[in-house]
Scaffold this active site. Structure first.
Site, mmCIF file in Angstrom:
data_model
loop_
_atom_site.group_PDB
_atom_site.id
_atom_site.type_symbol
_atom_site.label_atom_id
_atom_site.label_comp_id
_atom_site.label_asym_id
_atom_site.label_seq_id
_atom_site.Cartn_x
_atom_site.Cartn_y
_atom_site.Cartn_z
ATOM 1 N N ASP A 151 0.782 -1.237 0.000
ATOM 2 C CA ASP A 151 0.000 0.000 0.000
ATOM 3 C C ASP A 151 0.810 1.282 0.000
ATOM 4 O O ASP A 151 0.538 2.196 -0.751
ATOM 5 C CB ASP A 151 -0.805 0.062 1.315
ATOM 6 C CG ASP A 151 -2.132 -0.597 1.187
ATOM 7 O OD1 ASP A 151 -2.449 -1.074 0.095
ATOM 8 O OD2 ASP A 151 -2.835 -0.622 2.201
HETATM 9 O O1 CEZ Z 1 -2.792 -2.284 5.357
HETATM 10 C C1 CEZ Z 1 -2.537 -3.480 4.635
HETATM 11 C C2 CEZ Z 1 -3.569 -3.565 3.549
HETATM 12 O O2 CEZ Z 1 -4.845 -3.717 4.124
HETATM 13 O O3 CEZ Z 1 -1.237 -3.453 4.096
HETATM 14 C C3 CEZ Z 1 -0.896 -4.487 3.181
HETATM 15 C C4 CEZ Z 1 -1.879 -4.504 2.026
HETATM 16 O O4 CEZ Z 1 -1.579 -5.531 1.111
HETATM 17 C C5 CEZ Z 1 -3.272 -4.668 2.561
HETATM 18 O O5 CEZ Z 1 -4.188 -4.667 1.505
HETATM 19 C C6 CEZ Z 1 0.521 -4.269 2.725
HETATM 20 O O6 CEZ Z 1 0.745 -2.974 2.342
HETATM 21 O O7 CEZ Z 1 0.131 2.417 5.380
HETATM 22 C C7 CEZ Z 1 -0.817 1.735 5.060
HETATM 23 O O8 CEZ Z 1 -1.764 2.169 4.398
HETATM 24 C C8 CEZ Z 1 -0.736 0.281 5.481
HETATM 25 O O9 CEZ Z 1 -0.474 -0.458 4.373
HETATM 26 C C9 CEZ Z 1 -1.813 -0.287 6.352
HETATM 27 O O10 CEZ Z 1 -3.017 0.300 6.128
HETATM 28 C C10 CEZ Z 1 -1.916 -1.798 6.358
HETATM 29 C C11 CEZ Z 1 -2.298 -2.088 7.781
HETATM 30 O O11 CEZ Z 1 -1.141 -2.506 8.408
HETATM 31 C C12 CEZ Z 1 -3.415 -2.988 8.035
HETATM 32 O O12 CEZ Z 1 -3.012 -4.330 8.047
#
Ligand code: CEZ
Length: 794
Positions: A478
């Site tokens: 993300d």
């Molecule tokens: O969110 C996750 C996402 O829900 O992080 C994963 C992604 O594949 C999932 O879909 C890896 O990036 O900074 C952010 O936005 C983060 O990436 C978080 O929101 C993250 C959280 O740790 C929730 O698990």
């Protein structure tokens, strides 16, 4: 001190200070609550967006659940203050906020309830929390036991945090008729257009007592007085002042006075939660407390039972018995529960990220495949006719894409064949492929086959001149938002994931008589792999991507973020890596990413912003995607290891994902082995002091992959079109294991044994040698006895 109960229904902790952040969580169709061993709680409910009814003492930013949730003395909690009326001594259960060390303490995390037993002197307080199945309310039991040989005069004060409800309007009072404290507020808003929504909110918080209280207090300030929350002045008085709250911070505290004989026990029951109005509280009171009859009907107890049944529906498809009892406990009791939570609640959001929605439903394929099926069709109905998938899937008519779903990520299509493929393997239901589904931007319905073809072709089209997939503002990762925001940057991982998706889809097409399409995508996979090897192989491992300015990153030249786990594992899955590359990859990962707590997502963790990579580099080193042991990514890697027959390696890492079994490890992680968190702190080589710490966040895509590592990998009990293929991948030091596998309505009782003289695995079904280790024609409601003989390994 820490361990499972004999019936495995609870995990117990006997100290409130050794694992202060240990938590359990409960959820239902509309809410979730995570409580820690000391009495602090984080709860949210859906209306339909997430909202709170128990707040901190200050204005809170709206956000989703966060890792490493901090607790502080005035953190929202559920406590019982206890005062000896003769000596004046005070303690609180379970531990906060008085923090008087109890003589005996037990925190028991169950599947459908969470309990505490706290003994201070001769007085015992037992607390238990459960939820109804569909209503938003916490159901509490508080029992007082006098263990002493004397009569005891005590007061108990059940305390439920309401906190800072709203800067516009907040108040609270005791309502005699409802036998409740009712706190009222108006959710803050400014645009008149929002009035239509907020006027329907459940802006009240109530504490409803089954038994009339002796007294109460509704003003937090009046309750705490000069003593503060650790020794509230009001508790030291003879009687609570029956105060109210008028634009003052409300709280719900009752007082009960008890005159207890030796050995006497007394139980109280409460409901705590949000409500729209008094009428709703009245009907809740009737349903849970008043609606009783001679036959012992008891709304509260019925609701507890109904909830236990609801949670029990979250059963997986394997029951295991192995030399590793702690793994057995986790896999048989806690893992399917966490997987069910994801599948049934969609993480309590109305617009789950597309990749999360698909992977969570991949997990649901092992529990309630019908729900997974419907979810896949629902997701496809939001695909664009050009094949692109949206960033989030809308689940509610008023839902909209929010937060991260407003940031363009390019990986969503790859999850379709991967997750639907797992569903097909488990169920054999190929009818899903011919279901007719519309697009978001075209009402004309086409088959699922056609939808996925288009998704794959979209991945092929969304590539640069070299044939690498654009990343835009992120892929699976993300926060990797600045690699390609100018439109040129590409993701090495996504190119591999696309290749893997092509292979999976080609297999599915081939099995379903679409050989032309199948060869089209096989060819695309081969092409992708050549491109990957041309541009991303760095000598000892694969790079992560190439930035807008044409800089390859995640390579040996980088000082930080030299190596990322995802391209290593996925190059094995998509078969880009040949044998010699595989050896190099395994070695590099072991040397640079493996820690006692699992494999890190990247290393070294970034210590400052890298503007051509993005926000991920700004997260604290060793947390989340910046080099934590990010379990979702670790699970991909383990799955890949099983795929290439690295069984010992895979098991070692699978095992590291669970806290324990030794006490030192559990204490360092700070978490009970009742769920897998989204990460353990990494940056092991940079910041060893904090490495291993759990994030305590139970929302994670890890779970369904962990399950697949067990079914397809460790136990090798994988569905194929015409049956179940059996090929266990036990670690070499295991001599035997047994599994009960529920598969397509049948039960297979499988004994696995290493036997000398056996050269290659042999599978016997009801005494007969099964060709190729495949149990064909599995019939519903049948029980099969399977014996698997495996070679002894030195
Ligand atoms: O969110 C996750 C996402 O829900 O992080 C994963 C992604 O594949 C999932 O879909 C890896 O990036 O900074 C952010 O936005 C983060 O990436 C978080 O929101 C993250 C959280 O740790 C929730 O698990």
């Amino acid at each position: 001190m820490i361990g499972a109960t004999e019936d495995n229904n609870y995990y117990e902790l006997t100290s409130p200070t050794s694992l202060p952040k240990a938590t359990g969580f409960l959820w239902n169709e509309k809410m979730m609550i995570q409580v820690n061993c000391r009495g602090y709680a984080v709860a949210q409910f859906m209306q339909p967006e997430p909202a709170k009814y128990s707040h901190g003492p200050n204005m809170e930013a709206k956000s989703f659940m966060q890792p490493e949730q901090p607790y502080y003395i005035n953190h929202p909690g559920r406590f019982v203050f206890v005062k000896d009326e003769v000596s004046g001594e005070v303690f609180s259960a379970p531990y906060e906020p008085v923090r008087k060390l109890p003589d005996q303490y037990k925190f028991s995390v169950g599947k459908h309830d969470i309990k505490w037993r706290v003994q201070s002197g001769d007085i015992v307080i037992e607390m238990s929390l459960s939820l109804p199945k569909a209503d938003v309310a916490e159901m509490w039991r508080v029992k007082v036991i006098n263990l002493s040989k004397q009569n005891r005069k005590i007061s108990i004060y059940p305390y439920f945090t309401v906190g800072y409800m709203s800067w516009m309007n907040q108040s609270g009072e005791y309502n005699e008729e409802l036998q409740s404290i009712v706190c009222s507020s108006v959710s803050p808003y400014q645009k008149y257009q929002d009035y239509a929504t907020i006027k329907n909110f459940s802006d009240k918080t109530y504490l409803l007592a089954e038994e009339k209280p002796y007294s109460w207090e509704v003003s937090e300030e009046a309750f705490e007085g000069e003593g503060g929350i650790t020794m509230p002045s009001a508790v030291l008085e003879e009687e609570l002042a029956k105060g109210d709250s008028r634009y003052e911070m409300p709280v719900c505290v009752f007082q009960y006075k008890l005159d207890m004989k030796p050995g006497e026990e007394k139980e109280y029951r409460f409901l705590f939660g949000p409500a729209k109005d008094e009428k709703e509280i009245d009907s809740i009171r009737f349903k849970y407390f008043l609606d009783k009859d001679q036959n012992g009907k008891d709304g509260f107890r019925l609701a507890e039972k109904e909830y236990a049944d609801y949670i029990a529906e979250g059963k997986g498809c394997i029951q295991i018995n192995t030399p590793d009892q702690d793994l057995d406990n986790f896999v048989n009791h806690w893992l399917p529960r966490q997987m069910y939570y994801h599948g049934i609640t969609n993480r309590l959001t109305t617009d789950p990220q597309t990749r999360n929605y698909l992977q969570d439903n991949m997990g649901m394929s092992y529990i309630k495949p019908q729900i997974a099926r419907a979810a896949f069709l629902h997701a496809l109905s939001q695909q664009n006719e050009n094949g692109a998938m949206p960033d989030g899937i809308l689940l509610h008519k008023d839902a909209e894409l929010k937060y991260i779903n407003q940031v363009p990520h390019t990986d969503h299509c790859v999850w379709l064949p991967i997750c639907i493929g797992a569903y097909l393997e488990e169920t054999g239901d190929s009818t899903i492929l011919n279901e007719l589904v519309p697009f978001a931007d075209n009402k004309e319905k086409v088959t699922v086959n056609e939808h996925i073809d288009r998704a794959m072709r979209w991945l092929i089209s969304d590539r640069d001149g070299r044939g690498l997939n654009y990343i835009k503002q992120g892929d699976w990762c993300d926060p990797m938002n600045m690699v390609g925001y100018k439109g040129k940057g590409v993701s090495g991982w996504l190119t591999m994931a696309s290749a893997y998706a092509f292979i999976i889809w080609a297999d599915i097409c081939e099995q379903n008589g679409r050989s032309l399409v199948s060869s089209e995508f096989r060819l695309e996979a081969d092409k992708s792999n050549k491109i990957i090897n041309k541009y991303l192989w760095d000598g000892e491992w694969y790079g992560r991507g190439i930035t807008d300015d044409n800089v390859v990153f995640g390579i040996s030249k980088d000082k930080e973020g030299k190596i990322f786990i995802n391209p290593q594992g996925w190059s094995l899955l998509c078969k880009a890596a040949d044998e010699s590359k595989k050896e190099k990859i395994l070695k590099s990962v072991a040397e640079q990413l493996e820690t006692p707590y699992g494999v890190e997502k990247l290393a070294p963790s970034y210590t400052s912003m890298r503007e051509d990579v993005g926000r991920v580099t700004q997260k604290h080193p060793g947390t989340a995607e910046n080099g934590a042991v990010y379990n979702h990514a670790a699970a991909f890697y383990i799955y890949a290891l099983y795929t290439v027959g690295e069984n010992d390696n895979a098991y070692r890492l699978l095992r590291k994902m669970l806290p324990g079994p030794d006490m030192e490890d559990i204490i360092r992680r700070g978490q009970l082995p009742v769920f897998i968190p989204n990460y353990y702190r990494g940056a092991y080589r940079q910041f060893p002091r904090t490495a291993g710490r759990s994030s305590h966040l139970f929302n994670t895509g890890t779970i369904s992959w962990y399950y697949r590592c067990l079914t397809d990998g460790l136990f090798g009990l994988k569905g194929i079109k015409d049956g179940l293929s059996i090929n266990p991948k036990l670690p070499s030091h295991w001599q035997e294991a047994s599994v009960i596998r529920n598969f397509r309505g049948a039960e297979l009782q499988i004994e696995i044994k290493r036997e000398s003289g056996i050269e290659a695995t042999e599978v016997y079904v009801d005494g007969k040698l099964a060709d190729g280790g495949i149990v064909k024609d599995v019939k519903k409601d049948m029980v099969y006895k399977v014996l698997v003989k495996m070679p002894v390994l030195e």
